[in-house]
Design a protein around this motif. Sequence first.
Motif, mmCIF file in Angstrom:
data_model
loop_
_atom_site.group_PDB
_atom_site.id
_atom_site.type_symbol
_atom_site.label_atom_id
_atom_site.label_comp_id
_atom_site.label_asym_id
_atom_site.label_seq_id
_atom_site.Cartn_x
_atom_site.Cartn_y
_atom_site.Cartn_z
ATOM 1 N N PRO A 132 0.896 -1.036 0.013
ATOM 2 C CA PRO A 132 -0.004 -0.082 0.035
ATOM 3 C C PRO A 132 0.811 1.288 0.078
ATOM 4 C CG PRO A 132 0.003 -1.218 2.082
ATOM 5 C CD PRO A 132 0.711 -1.951 1.134
ATOM 6 N N LYS A 133 0.253 2.394 -0.611
ATOM 7 C CA LYS A 133 0.980 3.589 -0.791
ATOM 8 C C LYS A 133 1.239 4.286 0.787
ATOM 9 C CE LYS A 133 -1.263 4.424 -5.421
ATOM 10 N NZ LYS A 133 -1.728 5.175 -6.095
ATOM 11 N N THR A 148 -9.998 -13.698 9.390
ATOM 12 C CA THR A 148 -8.736 -14.180 8.692
ATOM 13 C C THR A 148 -9.194 -13.926 7.063
ATOM 14 O OG1 THR A 148 -9.778 -16.382 8.601
ATOM 15 C CG2 THR A 148 -8.126 -16.123 10.186
ATOM 16 N N MET A 149 -10.303 -13.768 6.781
ATOM 17 C CA MET A 149 -10.639 -13.336 5.362
ATOM 18 C C MET A 149 -10.453 -12.152 5.245
ATOM 19 S SD MET A 149 -14.403 -13.622 3.472
ATOM 20 C CE MET A 149 -14.696 -15.331 4.040
ATOM 21 N N VAL A 150 -10.841 -11.157 6.287
ATOM 22 C CA VAL A 150 -10.410 -9.646 6.126
ATOM 23 C C VAL A 150 -8.917 -9.265 5.952
ATOM 24 C CG1 VAL A 150 -10.356 -7.738 7.491
ATOM 25 C CG2 VAL A 150 -12.373 -8.852 7.535
ATOM 26 N N ALA A 151 -8.086 -10.300 6.678
ATOM 27 C CA ALA A 151 -6.455 -10.157 6.574
ATOM 28 C C ALA A 151 -6.101 -10.526 5.214
ATOM 29 C CB ALA A 151 -5.914 -11.005 7.575
ATOM 30 N N ARG A 152 -6.780 -11.576 4.714
ATOM 31 C CA ARG A 152 -6.338 -11.767 3.201
ATOM 32 C C ARG A 152 -6.643 -10.992 2.152
ATOM 33 N NH1 ARG A 152 -2.554 -14.260 1.465
ATOM 34 N NH2 ARG A 152 -2.634 -16.025 2.385
ATOM 35 N N GLN A 153 -7.963 -10.348 2.550
ATOM 36 C CA GLN A 153 -8.157 -9.590 1.480
ATOM 37 C C GLN A 153 -7.627 -8.251 1.516
ATOM 38 O OE1 GLN A 153 -10.709 -9.535 -1.082
ATOM 39 N NE2 GLN A 153 -11.007 -11.742 -0.520
ATOM 40 N N LEU A 154 -7.105 -7.730 2.619
ATOM 41 C CA LEU A 154 -6.339 -6.387 2.758
ATOM 42 C C LEU A 154 -5.066 -6.487 2.150
ATOM 43 C CD1 LEU A 154 -7.208 -5.407 6.302
ATOM 44 C CD2 LEU A 154 -8.121 -4.440 4.284
ATOM 45 N N GLN A 155 -4.675 -8.100 2.475
ATOM 46 C CA GLN A 155 -3.029 -8.501 2.104
ATOM 47 C C GLN A 155 -3.027 -8.309 0.420
ATOM 48 O OE1 GLN A 155 -2.276 -11.881 3.915
ATOM 49 N NE2 GLN A 155 -0.819 -10.920 5.427
ATOM 50 N N ASN A 156 -4.327 -8.780 -0.360
ATOM 51 C CA ASN A 156 -4.140 -9.112 -1.581
ATOM 52 C C ASN A 156 -4.772 -7.621 -2.442
ATOM 53 O OD1 ASN A 156 -3.534 -11.416 -1.267
ATOM 54 N ND2 ASN A 156 -5.215 -12.456 -1.502
ATOM 55 N N THR A 160 -6.446 -0.751 -0.955
ATOM 56 C CA THR A 160 -6.406 -0.431 0.448
ATOM 57 C C THR A 160 -5.246 0.212 0.823
ATOM 58 O OG1 THR A 160 -7.186 -1.249 2.581
ATOM 59 C CG2 THR A 160 -5.532 -2.634 1.130
ATOM 60 N N ASP A 161 -5.419 0.991 1.727
ATOM 61 C CA ASP A 161 -4.244 1.569 2.524
ATOM 62 C C ASP A 161 -4.151 1.034 3.949
ATOM 63 O OD1 ASP A 161 -6.313 3.049 3.565
ATOM 64 O OD2 ASP A 161 -5.744 4.966 3.558
ATOM 65 N N LEU A 162 -5.060 -0.105 4.295
ATOM 66 C CA LEU A 162 -4.982 -0.697 5.701
ATOM 67 C C LEU A 162 -3.884 -1.955 5.483
ATOM 68 C CD1 LEU A 162 -8.544 -0.850 6.322
ATOM 69 C CD2 LEU A 162 -7.135 0.969 7.057
ATOM 70 N N LEU A 163 -3.087 -1.830 6.474
ATOM 71 C CA LEU A 163 -1.950 -2.988 6.718
ATOM 72 C C LEU A 163 -2.134 -3.716 7.860
ATOM 73 C CD1 LEU A 163 0.646 -4.307 5.535
ATOM 74 C CD2 LEU A 163 1.856 -2.646 6.910
ATOM 75 N N PRO A 164 -2.543 -4.817 7.833
ATOM 76 C CA PRO A 164 -2.792 -5.774 8.927
ATOM 77 C C PRO A 164 -1.578 -6.194 9.833
ATOM 78 C CG PRO A 164 -3.574 -7.145 7.121
ATOM 79 C CD PRO A 164 -3.064 -5.769 6.632
ATOM 80 N N GLU A 201 -3.230 2.401 13.818
ATOM 81 C CA GLU A 201 -3.961 3.701 13.520
ATOM 82 C C GLU A 201 -5.639 3.307 13.436
ATOM 83 O OE1 GLU A 201 -2.090 6.362 10.621
ATOM 84 O OE2 GLU A 201 -0.814 4.697 10.516
ATOM 85 N N ASN A 202 -5.741 2.027 13.169
ATOM 86 C CA ASN A 202 -6.958 1.580 12.813
ATOM 87 C C ASN A 202 -7.327 0.231 13.357
ATOM 88 O OD1 ASN A 202 -8.952 2.912 10.524
ATOM 89 N ND2 ASN A 202 -9.288 0.618 10.114
#
Length: 610
Positions: A132-133, A148-156, A160-164, A201-202
């Motif tokens: 992410p930027k 875990t689905m949220v984590a995988r989606q954020l990684q892929n 998104t600008d969210l980093l789990p 932060e989130n």
Amino acid sequence: MTYRQRLSLFIFIDSCIIFSSILVSRLLVTSEVNAPVLPLAVTVTGILVSHLFFAYKLKLYRKAWEYASIGELILILKTVTYSLLTTVGLHLLFFQMVYPRAVAVIWMMNLLIIGGSRFIWRIYRDNYLLQPKTNKRTLIIGAGAAGTMVARQLQNNRETDLLPVAFIDDSPKKQRLDIFGIPVVGGVDQIQKYVDKLDVENIIIAIPSLSRKGVQNIFKECAKTNAKTQILPMLEDLVTGKVSVTQFRDVKVEDLLGRDPVDLDIDQISGYVSGKVILVTGAGGSIGSEISRQIVKFKPRQLILLGHGENSIHAIEMELREIYSGMNIDIRTEIADIQDDQKIMDIFSSYRPDVVYHAAAHKHVPLMERNPEEAVKNNVIGTFNVAKAASWSNAGRFVMISSDKAVNPTSVMGATKRLAEIIIQNMNKVSETKFVAVRFGNVLGSRGSVIPIFTKQIEKGGPVKVTHPDMVRFFMTIPEASSLVIQAGALTKGGEIFVLDMGEPVKIVDLAQNLIKLSGNSVDEIGVEFTGIRPGEKLYEELLKDEEVEREQVYPKIHLGRATDMVMDDIEDMIDNYHDLDKHMLREQLLSLANNEGLPRPGSPVSITS
């Protein structure tokens, strides 16, 4: 790259890998590089043709390898294994010999190199292309299926600008484990610790089946930090595809104050609503419009939306017609003032409703203190008019929306609602219609609610103005209150005052502070200012007098109040003469009547205007 170009590239790569693995196997295992050409040709041809055949059958070349996972690895395993077994069968058939070690080497090299060639794109994409930027370090609460689905989606998700960076989960079995390289660091009680430690932060609450109480408990811990808190959509919205797993929403005050929904007795409600003529007064208001929305689901024959404000009635009519256009329901609108007894009688004469939900009322406490005559006109005389018309037209049920402010009233609004209760209880004694009142406290999101007022004050930079640090109120969501009102209508035998279980009272100052935090601000930045109790307000609201309390629930979240005998004579006298009284004397008469003290007798201080 087109599909044909992509297919040609994969076939070329796999062919090179297969040929190389056969040569290496012969070199390492048999040391017969100059062996006869025929067995080598059969081996190459057999493995290559069978590999392409099984790859086609298993749709291996159709996979998007940037999203490759265990499923794709299993397909590679099957393709390599099946093609090699086919070739072994050909060798046994034509040459009656096989080199087992050569077979093992070819199998391992094909599996590792073909699998590696596919997964290297996934690794490159995950580690370089999808960074992410701006990295908003994110804590995910819940390491279950949704988390875990949220984590995988954020990684892929490249957008998104969210980093789990970590999971929070109360399960000891999950703590200290890594999921997709993300550690499960502790339980809910350690949220503040790890937000500070990991520079979070989130925060995302990723437990869609979480109860309201669970959300409240987690948010209390999140509120101790400066991180922004969001929540996953409801489970049913995820399952039905209305929203995706990465469409987080901000935590709302309804999440913190609302309760888990109660299951309605659908058959019981359908028995008195389905196929019937239903009339809702105040249908453009918060409660009236929600009752109308829920009633339509039970397929009444006709729904009459009655209200004084043309814009609000038009809005609910258009909404219902759009959503339920395929249902055979006759929706009618009537613009009328319930103070106009002749107009109300004409409406009831035209439609002959089976069920009446009376939600029309003036509810604003300070305004009614300054305008008691208008409270009498609308809340008392208006209710009397609608109740008489319902009785005259032989309506089956009449359900009136009352208020907790009708208990031991100290305000004009509360007093007029109590008098309205008395009117319908007396009407029940002389009518075939079943009259019932349903009493509850404040509803979140209504026009008179403090929520929009506080929100506007926060948007302006504060301070949030609260009347008193100890003031508490009961709160309920509009849909919950409306559904319980409809259920109460099914339970009535006539003459009851049903009281909705409002849960625990909420301190208004706590509500204000939660709203400030939900807006992304700190309480110190916005500030809370205490302005003092306004005329007619109480620190604590009640739902039943001591003599009215029935401890047993007649339905989940619905209590039955004991009816108290009240005579109508004094109320009728007040109605006949209220316009001759000044505001102060009218207020005194209303409070006296509502608290069962009767009208002030001769000799008591009375001021009558000419």
